[in-house]
Design an enzyme around this catalytic site. Structure first.
Site, mmCIF file in Angstrom:
data_model
loop_
_atom_site.group_PDB
_atom_site.id
_atom_site.type_symbol
_atom_site.label_atom_id
_atom_site.label_comp_id
_atom_site.label_asym_id
_atom_site.label_seq_id
_atom_site.Cartn_x
_atom_site.Cartn_y
_atom_site.Cartn_z
ATOM 1 C CE1 TYR A 3 46.792 107.202 -58.622
ATOM 2 C CE2 TYR A 3 44.714 106.740 -59.732
ATOM 3 C CZ TYR A 3 45.416 107.329 -58.696
ATOM 4 O OH TYR A 3 44.743 108.059 -57.738
ATOM 5 N NE ARG B 293 50.839 110.405 -59.402
ATOM 6 C CZ ARG B 293 51.039 111.711 -59.240
ATOM 7 N NH1 ARG B 293 50.480 112.572 -60.036
ATOM 8 N NH2 ARG B 293 51.786 112.152 -58.256
ATOM 9 C CG ASP C 145 57.706 108.155 -54.527
ATOM 10 O OD1 ASP C 145 58.386 107.491 -53.729
ATOM 11 O OD2 ASP C 145 57.457 109.361 -54.359
ATOM 12 C CG HIS D 143 47.918 107.667 -48.686
ATOM 13 N ND1 HIS D 143 48.177 109.013 -48.703
ATOM 14 C CD2 HIS D 143 47.095 107.461 -47.631
ATOM 15 C CE1 HIS D 143 47.542 109.607 -47.693
ATOM 16 N NE2 HIS D 143 46.890 108.682 -47.028
ATOM 17 C CB SER E 27 49.991 120.049 -47.407
ATOM 18 O OG SER E 27 49.130 118.965 -47.694
HETATM 19 P P1 OAD Z 1 50.824 117.913 -50.766
HETATM 20 O O1 OAD Z 1 51.025 118.182 -52.225
HETATM 21 O O2 OAD Z 1 49.519 118.235 -50.134
HETATM 22 O O3 OAD Z 1 51.908 118.736 -49.938
HETATM 23 C C1 OAD Z 1 53.271 118.746 -50.284
HETATM 24 C C2 OAD Z 1 54.032 119.449 -49.196
HETATM 25 O O4 OAD Z 1 55.418 119.358 -49.512
HETATM 26 C C3 OAD Z 1 53.711 120.935 -49.043
HETATM 27 O O5 OAD Z 1 53.538 121.225 -47.677
HETATM 28 C C4 OAD Z 1 54.961 121.632 -49.582
HETATM 29 O O6 OAD Z 1 55.252 122.834 -48.877
HETATM 30 C C5 OAD Z 1 56.023 120.614 -49.302
HETATM 31 N N1 OAD Z 1 57.175 120.665 -50.217
HETATM 32 C C6 OAD Z 1 57.162 120.869 -51.546
HETATM 33 N N2 OAD Z 1 58.415 120.798 -52.042
HETATM 34 C C7 OAD Z 1 59.238 120.539 -50.989
HETATM 35 C C8 OAD Z 1 60.647 120.353 -50.858
HETATM 36 N N3 OAD Z 1 61.475 120.397 -51.886
HETATM 37 N N4 OAD Z 1 61.135 120.114 -49.619
HETATM 38 C C9 OAD Z 1 60.315 120.057 -48.540
HETATM 39 N N5 OAD Z 1 58.985 120.217 -48.607
HETATM 40 C C10 OAD Z 1 58.446 120.455 -49.820
HETATM 41 O O7 OAD Z 1 51.232 116.399 -50.548
HETATM 42 P P2 OAD Z 1 50.941 115.427 -49.321
HETATM 43 O O8 OAD Z 1 50.899 116.174 -48.035
HETATM 44 O O9 OAD Z 1 51.874 114.303 -49.443
HETATM 45 O O10 OAD Z 1 46.911 110.772 -51.092
HETATM 46 O O11 OAD Z 1 49.491 114.922 -49.676
HETATM 47 C C11 OAD Z 1 48.896 113.956 -48.863
HETATM 48 C C12 OAD Z 1 48.014 113.042 -49.659
HETATM 49 O O12 OAD Z 1 47.117 113.821 -50.423
HETATM 50 C C13 OAD Z 1 48.730 112.236 -50.713
HETATM 51 O O13 OAD Z 1 49.342 111.086 -50.194
HETATM 52 C C14 OAD Z 1 47.628 111.878 -51.647
HETATM 53 C C15 OAD Z 1 46.757 113.107 -51.593
HETATM 54 O O14 OAD Z 1 45.438 112.839 -51.406
HETATM 55 C C16 OAD Z 1 46.490 109.792 -51.907
HETATM 56 O O15 OAD Z 1 46.768 109.720 -53.087
HETATM 57 C C17 OAD Z 1 45.661 108.792 -51.226
#
Ligand code: OAD
Length: 233
Positions: free
Chosen positions: A52, A55, A90, A112, A180
């Site tokens: 962290y 990050r 962030d 989160h 996602s």
């Molecule tokens: P993910 O890394 O699972 O998913 C990222 C999503 O963003 C994917 O669906 C990609 O297709 C999409 N993506 C990537 N680049 C993009 C762009 N330029 N424009 C639009 N979409 C784009 O991340 P999260 O869904 O945020 O939790 O993950 C959820 C949680 O999982 C996070 O908050 C984290 C992790 O566990 C904690 O740290 C508690």
């Protein structure tokens, strides 16, 4: 009209913040259970703090992009309630809204947690934290406490869930951006919004596994797709 927007790592990707789920299932070369669970922290606090710390340092090198700014512009002109729930730790939404102050009725929730905050392991109190945290960082908030990142790890409860669920129960439009949909409870927000009768929209680079749960999908990079969609509101 009441609006709830959920954002995930995809909204910050074009600012240079890496997303979580690469196809190899590793986060920056680490197993999720090593760096994002209370057990991982108990086993190796130095590894977790370093993960962290890195990050947190990276935040100095990134800036809000056109998607964050478009949401801030919308928040400045939106007449109803507008809850922006981010899974991101962030501070890019915060910075965009600081540049363009929101209208009354707007709220931002980091469900989160936040990289720029630390939490006392003893009192649970939270304070701003901009520098590195040592493995055994003493807490300024309690003589026997240590400081840990103010991050919700797997197995822990996301923040301000009651408020989020209340907003979802009263929303007319729900927009999910750059997530996602792999992590609950955020992945279930679309169901709650549908139950409230809201119009539901997914904005992502590509259709997600849960795309069929949404009324509409808008696909493309967030810096283009988000401003284009929000302009239609
Ligand atoms: P993910 O890394 O699972 O998913 C990222 C999503 O963003 C994917 O669906 C990609 O297709 C999409 N993506 C990537 N680049 C993009 C762009 N330029 N424009 C639009 N979409 C784009 O991340 P999260 O869904 O945020 O939790 O993950 C959820 C949680 O999982 C996070 O908050 C984290 C992790 O566990 C904690 O740290 C508690």
């Amino acid at each position: 009209m009441n609006l709830v927007v959920l954002t995930g790592a995809g909204v910050s990707a074009e600012s240079g913040v890496p997303t979580f789920r690469a196809s190899d299932g590793l986060w920056c070369g680490h197993r999720i259970e090593d760096v994002a669970t209370p057990e991982g922290y108990a086993a190796d606090p130095a590894l977790v703090q370093d993960f962290y710390n890195l990050r947190r340092r990276q935040l100095a090198e990134v800036r809000p992009n056109a998607a964050h700014r478009a949401l801030a512009d919308l928040a400045a002109r939106w007449a109803g309630d507008f809850l922006l729930v981010t899974q991101n730790v962030d501070d890019l939404h915060d910075r965009a809204h600081a540049e363009t102050p929101p209208a009354e009725g707007f709220e931002l929730i980091h469900m989160h947690g936040e990289l720029l905050k630390g939490r006392c392991t003893r009192s649970g109190a939270v304070m701003d934290w901009t520098g590195d945290m040592a493995a055994d960082q003493a807490s300024p908030l309690h003589p026997q406490g240590r400081m840990r990142p103010h991050i919700v790890w797997f197995g822990e409860t996301p923040l301000q869930m009651e408020q989020i669920e209340r907003a979802l129960a009263h929303c007319d439009l729900f927009v999910s951006i750059g997530t996602s949909g792999a992590v609950y409870p955020a992945a279930g927000f679309v169901d709650l919004a549908r139950r409230a009768g809201a119009r539901t929209v997914e904005i992502n680079l590509e259709p997600t596994a849960g795309a069929r749960l949404f009324d509409e999908g808008v696909y493309g990079p967030a810096t283009q797709a988000v401003p284009a969609f929000l302009d239609t509101l």
